[in-house]
Motif scaffolding. Structure first.
Motif, PDB file in Angstrom:
ATOM      1  N   CYS A   1      27.088  52.508  37.886  1.00  0.00           N
ATOM      2  CA  CYS A   1      26.992  51.578  36.756  1.00  0.00           C
ATOM      3  C   CYS A   1      25.548  51.235  36.423  1.00  0.00           C
ATOM      4  CB  CYS A   1      27.728  50.274  37.076  1.00  0.00           C
ATOM      5  SG  CYS A   1      29.481  50.450  37.239  1.00  0.00           S
ATOM      6  N   HIS A   2      24.612  51.702  37.244  1.00  0.00           N
ATOM      7  CA  HIS A   2      23.197  51.369  37.066  1.00  0.00           C
ATOM      8  C   HIS A   2      22.984  49.858  37.101  1.00  0.00           C
ATOM      9  CE1 HIS A   2      22.673  55.559  36.079  1.00  0.00           C
ATOM     10  NE2 HIS A   2      23.556  55.453  35.111  1.00  0.00           N
ATOM     11  N   ALA A   3      23.777  49.182  37.928  1.00  0.00           N
ATOM     12  CA  ALA A   3      23.667  47.720  38.009  1.00  0.00           C
ATOM     13  C   ALA A   3      22.309  47.295  38.568  1.00  0.00           C
ATOM     14  CB  ALA A   3      24.791  47.160  38.882  1.00  0.00           C
ATOM     15  N   HIS A   4      21.663  48.197  39.317  1.00  0.00           N
ATOM     16  CA  HIS A   4      20.362  47.852  39.895  1.00  0.00           C
ATOM     17  C   HIS A   4      19.286  47.671  38.826  1.00  0.00           C
ATOM     18  CE1 HIS A   4      20.309  52.200  39.312  1.00  0.00           C
ATOM     19  NE2 HIS A   4      19.002  52.115  39.237  1.00  0.00           N
ATOM     20  N   VAL A   5      19.510  48.238  37.643  1.00  0.00           N
ATOM     21  CA  VAL A   5      18.489  48.198  36.594  1.00  0.00           C
ATOM     22  C   VAL A   5      18.122  46.772  36.221  1.00  0.00           C
ATOM     23  CG1 VAL A   5      18.001  48.800  34.185  1.00  0.00           C
ATOM     24  CG2 VAL A   5      19.111  50.463  35.682  1.00  0.00           C
ATOM     25  N   ASN A   6      19.108  45.900  36.160  1.00  0.00           N
ATOM     26  CA  ASN A   6      18.790  44.514  35.812  1.00  0.00           C
ATOM     27  C   ASN A   6      18.819  43.590  37.033  1.00  0.00           C
ATOM     28  OD1 ASN A   6      21.480  44.241  36.351  1.00  0.00           O
ATOM     29  ND2 ASN A   6      22.105  43.740  34.260  1.00  0.00           N
ATOM     30  N   GLY A   7      18.717  44.180  38.218  1.00  0.00           N
ATOM     31  CA  GLY A   7      18.606  43.381  39.427  1.00  0.00           C
ATOM     32  C   GLY A   7      19.890  42.731  39.879  1.00  0.00           C
ATOM     33  N   ALA A   8      21.039  43.174  39.323  1.00  0.00           N
ATOM     34  CA  ALA A   8      22.288  42.470  39.577  1.00  0.00           C
ATOM     35  C   ALA A   8      23.086  43.034  40.748  1.00  0.00           C
ATOM     36  CB  ALA A   8      23.160  42.507  38.315  1.00  0.00           C
ATOM     37  N   SER A   9      22.699  44.162  41.296  1.00  0.00           N
ATOM     38  CA  SER A   9      23.582  44.848  42.242  1.00  0.00           C
ATOM     39  C   SER A   9      23.899  44.017  43.484  1.00  0.00           C
ATOM     40  CB  SER A   9      22.989  46.196  42.647  1.00  0.00           C
ATOM     41  OG  SER A   9      21.726  46.025  43.252  1.00  0.00           O
ATOM     42  N   ILE A  10      22.911  43.337  44.032  1.00  0.00           N
ATOM     43  CA  ILE A  10      23.156  42.552  45.245  1.00  0.00           C
ATOM     44  C   ILE A  10      24.114  41.402  44.949  1.00  0.00           C
ATOM     45  CG2 ILE A  10      22.093  41.042  46.964  1.00  0.00           C
ATOM     46  CD1 ILE A  10      19.563  42.783  46.746  1.00  0.00           C
ATOM     47  N   VAL A  11      23.879  40.716  43.832  1.00  0.00           N
ATOM     48  CA  VAL A  11      24.740  39.596  43.456  1.00  0.00           C
ATOM     49  C   VAL A  11      26.152  40.094  43.144  1.00  0.00           C
ATOM     50  CG1 VAL A  11      25.118  37.807  41.710  1.00  0.00           C
ATOM     51  CG2 VAL A  11      22.818  38.201  42.618  1.00  0.00           C
ATOM     52  N   LEU A  12      26.252  41.218  42.438  1.00  0.00           N
ATOM     53  CA  LEU A  12      27.568  41.771  42.104  1.00  0.00           C
ATOM     54  C   LEU A  12      28.331  42.210  43.347  1.00  0.00           C
ATOM     55  CD1 LEU A  12      26.838  43.867  38.878  1.00  0.00           C
ATOM     56  CD2 LEU A  12      28.448  41.968  39.090  1.00  0.00           C
ATOM     57  N   LYS A  13      27.636  42.833  44.275  1.00  0.00           N
ATOM     58  CA  LYS A  13      28.288  43.274  45.520  1.00  0.00           C
ATOM     59  C   LYS A  13      28.856  42.068  46.266  1.00  0.00           C
ATOM     60  CE  LYS A  13      27.426  45.919  49.758  1.00  0.00           C
ATOM     61  NZ  LYS A  13      26.447  46.789  50.474  1.00  0.00           N
ATOM     62  N   GLU A  14      28.067  41.028  46.380  1.00  0.00           N
ATOM     63  CA  GLU A  14      28.531  39.801  47.044  1.00  0.00           C
ATOM     64  C   GLU A  14      29.734  39.206  46.312  1.00  0.00           C
ATOM     65  OE1 GLU A  14      26.751  35.375  47.171  1.00  0.00           O
ATOM     66  OE2 GLU A  14      25.425  36.892  48.065  1.00  0.00           O
ATOM     67  N   TYR A  15      29.656  39.217  44.986  1.00  0.00           N
ATOM     68  CA  TYR A  15      30.745  38.670  44.166  1.00  0.00           C
ATOM     69  C   TYR A  15      32.032  39.475  44.366  1.00  0.00           C
ATOM     70  CZ  TYR A  15      33.266  37.243  39.900  1.00  0.00           C
ATOM     71  OH  TYR A  15      34.196  36.776  39.014  1.00  0.00           O
ATOM     72  N   LEU A  16      31.941  40.793  44.316  1.00  0.00           N
ATOM     73  CA  LEU A  16      33.140  41.640  44.454  1.00  0.00           C
ATOM     74  C   LEU A  16      33.744  41.530  45.849  1.00  0.00           C
ATOM     75  CD1 LEU A  16      31.877  44.786  42.499  1.00  0.00           C
ATOM     76  CD2 LEU A  16      33.654  43.184  41.759  1.00  0.00           C
ATOM     77  N   LEU A  17      32.909  41.425  46.855  1.00  0.00           N
ATOM     78  CA  LEU A  17      33.415  41.313  48.222  1.00  0.00           C
ATOM     79  C   LEU A  17      34.046  39.957  48.508  1.00  0.00           C
ATOM     80  CD1 LEU A  17      30.626  43.198  50.213  1.00  0.00           C
ATOM     81  CD2 LEU A  17      33.023  43.897  49.944  1.00  0.00           C
ATOM     82  N   SER A  18      33.883  39.002  47.598  1.00  0.00           N
ATOM     83  CA  SER A  18      34.507  37.690  47.786  1.00  0.00           C
ATOM     84  C   SER A  18      36.006  37.720  47.480  1.00  0.00           C
ATOM     85  CB  SER A  18      33.814  36.635  46.906  1.00  0.00           C
ATOM     86  OG  SER A  18      34.121  36.840  45.524  1.00  0.00           O
ATOM     87  N   PHE A  19      36.479  38.805  46.866  1.00  0.00           N
ATOM     88  CA  PHE A  19      37.887  38.927  46.496  1.00  0.00           C
ATOM     89  C   PHE A  19      38.664  39.705  47.553  1.00  0.00           C
ATOM     90  CE2 PHE A  19      35.679  38.616  42.379  1.00  0.00           C
ATOM     91  CZ  PHE A  19      36.407  37.603  41.767  1.00  0.00           C
ATOM     92  N   SER A  20      39.990  39.541  47.512  1.00  0.00           N
ATOM     93  CA  SER A  20      40.850  40.441  48.285  1.00  0.00           C
ATOM     94  C   SER A  20      40.693  41.849  47.723  1.00  0.00           C
ATOM     95  CB  SER A  20      42.309  40.001  48.181  1.00  0.00           C
ATOM     96  OG  SER A  20      42.787  40.217  46.851  1.00  0.00           O
ATOM     97  N   THR A  21      41.109  42.847  48.468  1.00  0.00           N
ATOM     98  CA  THR A  21      40.975  44.238  48.006  1.00  0.00           C
ATOM     99  C   THR A  21      41.676  44.434  46.669  1.00  0.00           C
ATOM    100  OG1 THR A  21      40.825  45.059  50.276  1.00  0.00           O
ATOM    101  CG2 THR A  21      41.407  46.654  48.575  1.00  0.00           C
ATOM    102  N   GLU A  22      42.894  43.929  46.538  1.00  0.00           N
ATOM    103  CA  GLU A  22      43.653  44.091  45.300  1.00  0.00           C
ATOM    104  C   GLU A  22      42.949  43.408  44.127  1.00  0.00           C
ATOM    105  OE1 GLU A  22      48.079  42.874  43.687  1.00  0.00           O
ATOM    106  OE2 GLU A  22      47.878  43.597  45.741  1.00  0.00           O
ATOM    107  N   GLN A  23      42.459  42.204  44.356  1.00  0.00           N
ATOM    108  CA  GLN A  23      41.759  41.471  43.293  1.00  0.00           C
ATOM    109  C   GLN A  23      40.443  42.152  42.934  1.00  0.00           C
ATOM    110  OE1 GLN A  23      41.577  37.729  45.394  1.00  0.00           O
ATOM    111  NE2 GLN A  23      43.163  36.796  44.102  1.00  0.00           N
ATOM    112  N   MET A  24      39.770  42.700  43.939  1.00  0.00           N
ATOM    113  CA  MET A  24      38.510  43.386  43.699  1.00  0.00           C
ATOM    114  C   MET A  24      38.713  44.616  42.816  1.00  0.00           C
ATOM    115  SD  MET A  24      36.135  45.565  46.291  1.00  0.00           S
ATOM    116  CE  MET A  24      37.181  47.002  45.987  1.00  0.00           C
ATOM    117  N   VAL A  25      39.751  45.399  43.113  1.00  0.00           N
ATOM    118  CA  VAL A  25      40.050  46.591  42.319  1.00  0.00           C
ATOM    119  C   VAL A  25      40.365  46.197  40.885  1.00  0.00           C
ATOM    120  CG1 VAL A  25      41.675  48.498  42.018  1.00  0.00           C
ATOM    121  CG2 VAL A  25      40.773  47.966  44.296  1.00  0.00           C
TER     122      VAL A  25
END
Length: 426
Positions: A110-134
Motif C-alpha cells: 500500500c506504500h503506507a510508509h510514504v506518509n509515515g503511517a505504517s507503524i501507526v497503521l500496524k499498531e491499529y490493525l493489530l488492536s483488532f481480532s483477526t476477523e475484525q482486522m481482515v
C-alpha cells in the motif's frame, strides 16, 4: 463478517480424498466455488474516487448483499459447496507470526510508509481480532480513525485531503480475477490496476497457510511476483488440453507466453494455449465479458469483438522444440479455431442480445455474455439480460437467473463473481 452459512473449510469438503483443486474445463459439474460477499468496502465508495477504485457507480449495500446471497443460495441448491474468501483468509492466519507477516506485506504494497503511517497503521490493525482486522483491511482505513495524538510528523497533519490511509477494496467480490484454477493448480495473478493489486495477496496466503491447501503441493503456474499482468477473467479452461486466454486491457502477451511455457513444462495434459486478442477498453475488460463456454459445443459471444470481416487475431501456442520457446501459429476465424483445438465438427456461437445493435451493446454492458456454467448446458446469468437469456434457452441451455440491479454496477457478471475450486472432469 457475517456469512449466510458456516463454511469452516476443513475435512467436510465434498471432494474429500481428492486434490484440493481440480478444474479441467469451463463446463464440468461444479462442486466447490469461492465467492466474496460484498461488505463495507462497497459503502466506502464515494463519487470523487470512483475512477481510482474502478467503479462507475455506488451499489446499495443491503441490496447487493441480498442479491449476492441469492447467487450463493442458487449454487448451494445445485449441490455446490460455497466457500467465502474472507472466511478462508481468516482461517489461514493460523498464528500471530503469519498475521504480522501479512500486515507488513500489505502495508508495504500500500506504500503506507510514504506518509509515515505504517507503524501507526500496524499498531491499529493489530488492536483488532483477526476477523475484525481482515474486515478492516478489506473495507479500508480512514485517516479520521487514527487518533490525532498518534500523528507525530508535520506531513501527517498537513497531508492531502484524500480520506483513506488504506483504500477500500470494492472489487473483491469479483473473485475470478486475482487467481485462477487451472488443472490441479492455479495462477496467483499480478493484476494490472493499482486498485486491485493487493487482492491476490489474500489467495497467496490461503494457498500457503490454510489447512485445506497447505502442504498439499498445489502447483502455482504463475505467481504474483511475475512483472507482467494477467487476470482470471481472461483465463478460460476449455478442456483438459486447451486453455483460451484473452490478450486484453488487463492481461499481457508476455504473461500468457510465460504461463503457457510453465504449463507445457509442468502439467503434461495441457497441449495448447489459444491467445485471443480483444479490444483494449473498459467495456471489453476481460475475455469472459465477451466470450464464455456454456456447453460442449456452445459459446456466448459479443459480436462487437469481431473485426469488419468477422475476424480476430488468434495465436495458438504449443510446446516447441526449445523448452523456452513455444511454437506459435496464427488464426483469424474464432469458430474454426475452436473447432480445431477442441476436435469438434461444429460449434454454435450464441450472440449477446441476439446480435441486435442496441440490445447487444446494452446487455453486454450488463454482462450478458458473462455466464457461469455449473454443468454442461446449465448456466447462471443476470436476470436483466432477458434477450440473451432467452436465446440461450432456445439453444437448449438451462438458464438460472439471479437478481442483478446492484451486483451489475460493478461491471462483472456471475463468472466474474466466482472462482471455481473443483469441477468434475468431463
Amino acid at each position: 463478517m457475517k456469512l449466510i452459512a458456516d463454511n469452516t473449510c476443513q475435512e467436510k469438503s465434498l471432494n474429500k480424498g481428492k486434490p484440493p483443486i481440480n478444474v479441467t474445463s469451463e463446463i464440468g459439474r461444479l462442486r466447490t466455488v469461492m465467492l466474496k460477499r460484498p461488505g463495507k468496502e462497497v459503502e466506502n465508495l464515494v463519487p470523487e474516487y470512483l475512477h481510482r477504485l474502478l467503479f462507475d457507480d455506488i451499489p446499495y449495500l443491503p441490496i447487493i448483499q441480498k442479491e449476492h446471497d441469492f447467487f450463493a443460495e442458487t449454487l448451494r441448491s445445485r449441490g455446490i459447496e460455497v466457500l467465502y474468501l474472507e472466511q478462508l483468509f481468516v482461517e489461514a492466519l493460523t498464528s500471530e507470526e503469519i498475521k504480522i507477516q501479512f500486515i507488513d506485506e500489505m502495508l508495504r504494497e500500500c506504500h503506507a510508509h510514504v506518509n509515515g503511517a505504517s507503524i501507526v497503521l500496524k499498531e491499529y490493525l493489530l488492536s483488532f481480532s483477526t476477523e475484525q482486522m481482515v474486515d478492516k483491511i478489506m473495507s479500508g482505513v480512514l485517516k479520521k480513525e487514527i487518533d490525532s495524538e498518534k500523528k507525530t510528523h508535520l506531513y501527517e497533519f498537513m497531508d492531502d485531503h484524500y480520506p483513506f490511509y488504506l483504500d477500500p477494496m470494492p472489487n473483491l467480490y469479483f473473485t475470478r480475477d486475482p487467481a485462477a484454477s487451472i488443472g490441479n493448480g492455479l495462477t496467483i495473478n499480478k493484476m494490472r490496476e493499482p486498485a486491485r493489486q493487493r487482492e491476490s495477496l489474500f489467495m497467496e496466503y490461503i494457498i500457503k497457510y490454510h489447512p485445506r491447501f497447505a502442504g498439499k503441493d498445489v502447483p502455482v503456474w504463475l505467481d504474483r511476483d511475475y512483472p507482467f499482468s494477467i487476470e482470471g477473467g481472461d483465463e478460460l479452461v476449455l478442456s483438459k488440453e486447451v486453455i483460451a486466454i484473452g490478450v486484453s486491457e488487463r492481461t499481457s502477451a508476455k504473461a500468457i507466453e510465460k504461463l503457457a511455457l510453465n504449463l507445457f513444462k509442468k502439467q503434461a495434459s495441457f497441449k495448447k494455449v489459444m491467445a485471443v486478442e480483444i479490444p483494449k477498453c473498459r467495456a471489453f475488460m476481460h475475455l469472459d465479458t465477451v466470450f464464455t463456454m456454456v456447453d460442449y459445443d456452445k459459446f456466448t459471444i459479443h459480436p462487437e469483438i469481431l473485426g469488419p470481416q468477422g475476424n480476430l487475431n488468434i495465436y495458438i501456442l504449443e510446446k516447441g522444440v526449445d523448452e523456452g520457446t513455444p511454437k506459435i501459429s496464427f488464426r483469424t476465424d474464432l469458430q474454426e479455431a475452436l473447432k480445431e483445438v477442441l476436435g469438434l465438427d461444429d460449434i454454435i456461437l450464441i450472440p449477446c442480445g441476439g446480435g441486435d445493435e442496441i440490445a447487444a451493446s446494452r446487455e453486454q454492458w450488463n454482462d450478458g455474455s458473462n455466464t457461469l456454467a455449473i454443468a454442461p448446458g446449465v448456466v447462471v446469468t443476470y436476470d436483466r439480460n432477458y434477450i440473451s437469456n432467452e436465446l440461450l434457452r432456445k439453444n437448449g441451455i438451462e438458464v438460472l437467473e439471479i437478481p442483478s440491479s446492484e451486483l451489475s454496477r460493478g461491471r462483472g457478471g456471475p463468472r466474474c463473481m466466482s472462482m471455481p475450486i473443483f469441477r468434475e472432469d468431463i
